[in-house]
Design a protein around this motif. Structure first.
Motif, PDB file in Angstrom:
ATOM      1  N   ASP A 155       0.814  -1.219   0.000  1.00 13.10           N
ATOM      2  CA  ASP A 155       0.000   0.000   0.000  1.00 13.10           C
ATOM      3  C   ASP A 155       0.848   1.270   0.000  1.00 13.10           C
ATOM      4  O   ASP A 155       0.609   2.192   0.793  1.00 13.10           O
ATOM      5  CB  ASP A 155      -0.977   0.003   1.179  1.00 13.10           C
ATOM      6  CG  ASP A 155      -2.421   0.033   0.691  1.00 13.10           C
ATOM      7  OD1 ASP A 155      -2.643   0.281  -0.507  1.00 13.10           O
ATOM      8  OD2 ASP A 155      -3.333  -0.178   1.501  1.00 13.10           O
ATOM      9  N   TYR A 158      -0.507   5.658  -3.125  1.00 14.20           N
ATOM     10  CA  TYR A 158      -1.732   6.368  -2.729  1.00 14.20           C
ATOM     11  C   TYR A 158      -1.579   7.886  -2.751  1.00 14.20           C
ATOM     12  O   TYR A 158      -2.562   8.610  -2.652  1.00 14.20           O
ATOM     13  CB  TYR A 158      -2.166   5.936  -1.326  1.00 14.20           C
ATOM     14  CG  TYR A 158      -1.161   6.261  -0.250  1.00 14.20           C
ATOM     15  CD1 TYR A 158      -1.174   7.491   0.403  1.00 14.20           C
ATOM     16  CD2 TYR A 158      -0.183   5.340   0.114  1.00 14.20           C
ATOM     17  CE1 TYR A 158      -0.232   7.791   1.379  1.00 14.20           C
ATOM     18  CE2 TYR A 158       0.764   5.626   1.084  1.00 14.20           C
ATOM     19  CZ  TYR A 158       0.728   6.848   1.719  1.00 14.20           C
ATOM     20  OH  TYR A 158       1.658   7.137   2.670  1.00 14.20           O
ATOM     21  N   TYR A 184      -1.179  -3.684  -3.253  1.00 16.41           N
ATOM     22  CA  TYR A 184      -1.901  -2.476  -2.863  1.00 16.41           C
ATOM     23  C   TYR A 184      -3.388  -2.673  -3.103  1.00 16.41           C
ATOM     24  O   TYR A 184      -3.796  -3.469  -3.948  1.00 16.41           O
ATOM     25  CB  TYR A 184      -1.401  -1.256  -3.649  1.00 16.41           C
ATOM     26  CG  TYR A 184      -1.766  -1.251  -5.114  1.00 16.41           C
ATOM     27  CD1 TYR A 184      -2.884  -0.571  -5.567  1.00 16.41           C
ATOM     28  CD2 TYR A 184      -0.985  -1.939  -6.043  1.00 16.41           C
ATOM     29  CE1 TYR A 184      -3.223  -0.576  -6.916  1.00 16.41           C
ATOM     30  CE2 TYR A 184      -1.312  -1.951  -7.381  1.00 16.41           C
ATOM     31  CZ  TYR A 184      -2.434  -1.264  -7.816  1.00 16.41           C
ATOM     32  OH  TYR A 184      -2.782  -1.286  -9.142  1.00 16.41           O
ATOM     33  N   ASN A 192      -7.259   8.519  -6.034  1.00 12.11           N
ATOM     34  CA  ASN A 192      -6.584   7.224  -6.065  1.00 12.11           C
ATOM     35  C   ASN A 192      -6.442   6.622  -7.463  1.00 12.11           C
ATOM     36  O   ASN A 192      -5.359   6.122  -7.806  1.00 12.11           O
ATOM     37  CB  ASN A 192      -7.304   6.242  -5.142  1.00 12.11           C
ATOM     38  CG  ASN A 192      -7.110   6.593  -3.678  1.00 12.11           C
ATOM     39  OD1 ASN A 192      -6.023   6.471  -3.132  1.00 12.11           O
ATOM     40  ND2 ASN A 192      -8.173   7.041  -3.043  1.00 12.11           N
TER      41      ASN A 192
END
Length: 238
Positions: A155, A158, A184, A192
């Motif tokens: 992740d 972002y 992710y 996003n």
């Protein structure tokens, strides 16, 4: 274990603790051998101070047959040099360290105390090694060379302004035999989708494979071998 079973792996538990003036809540992740990795999270702090679902998915992926050496029965991470980018609480790198890898958990300066705390909590489970170091994307990576065998990311895609620094850091750290593994959560709201699209515009050689959690959230994995024009994409079988 299939990617579906990774996504539906035993749900991590949360335990609340009161320690001095800070309040932590502990995320527990049970491994395939029954041992439990525990990481402290902070009630107050930035996004890196808590465990995100993509980190759980990637941590469990490291225990699948994709990493099993059929000849020895050992996890192929054993004795590998691994570097985690944007480690946060460190749960992904810590799982790798319990599988025998020598791991450097990297993140910003304000996360170092948390990373070191979590390394200490799990020291008895670590069969390789784990250390925490500061690494800001886009800055000098000399202290982390020679290139690691594996780079882990969970992740990290972002924030639009971080895309190019992240890519530059990946390129600087990767050698001809370095494998980068990223997971992710695919998010469809706000900026996003733009951030995700920008990341893959810069990295056209990435190949993504989607898996689904119980909640129907979509997680994307990609793997590649570096550098430059000899990147090799590997499909992760679901």
């Amino acid at each position: 274990m299939s990617m579906q079973s990774v996504a539906n792996a035993s749900e991590p538990t949360t335990v609340w603790l009161e320690q001095s003036e800070d309040r932590y809540f502990v995320r527990e992740l049970e491994k395939n051998d029954g041992s439990v990795v525990k990481v402290n999270q902070c009630l107050k702090g930035d996004v890196g101070h808590v465990v995100w679902d993509a980190a759980i998915v990637l941590a469990k992926y490291l225990e699948t047959k994709a990493f099993l050496n059929s000849a020895t029965g050992l996890n192929t991470l054993a004795s590998k040099n691994v570097l985690e980018l944007g480690a946060g609480t460190g749960i992904v790198g810590l799982v790798a360290a319990t599988l025998g890898a020598h791991v450097i958990l990297t993140d910003l300066d304000d996360l170092q105390d948390l990373l070191k705390k979590n390394i200490g909590v799990n020291q008895t489970l670590i069969t390789g090694s784990a250390t925490a170091k500061v690494l800001k994307w886009g800055e000098n990576t000399t202290d982390f060379l020679p290139p690691p065998d594996i780079i882990l990311m969970a992740d990290c895609i972002y924030y639009e302004q971080s895309v190019e620094p992240l890519v530059n850091t990946l390129k600087a750290l990767s050698g001809v035999d370095t494998c980068v593994i990223c997971c992710y959560e695919q998010r469809t709201e706000g900026v996003n989708p733009v951030v995700e699209r920008r990341f893959f515009e810069v990295n056209e050689s990435f190949l993504t494979v989607q898996i689904k959690k119980k909640s129907n959230s979509i997680f994307n994995f990609f793997e590649y071998l570096c550098p430059a024009k000899c990147w090799k994409c590997t499909v992760i079988v679901q």
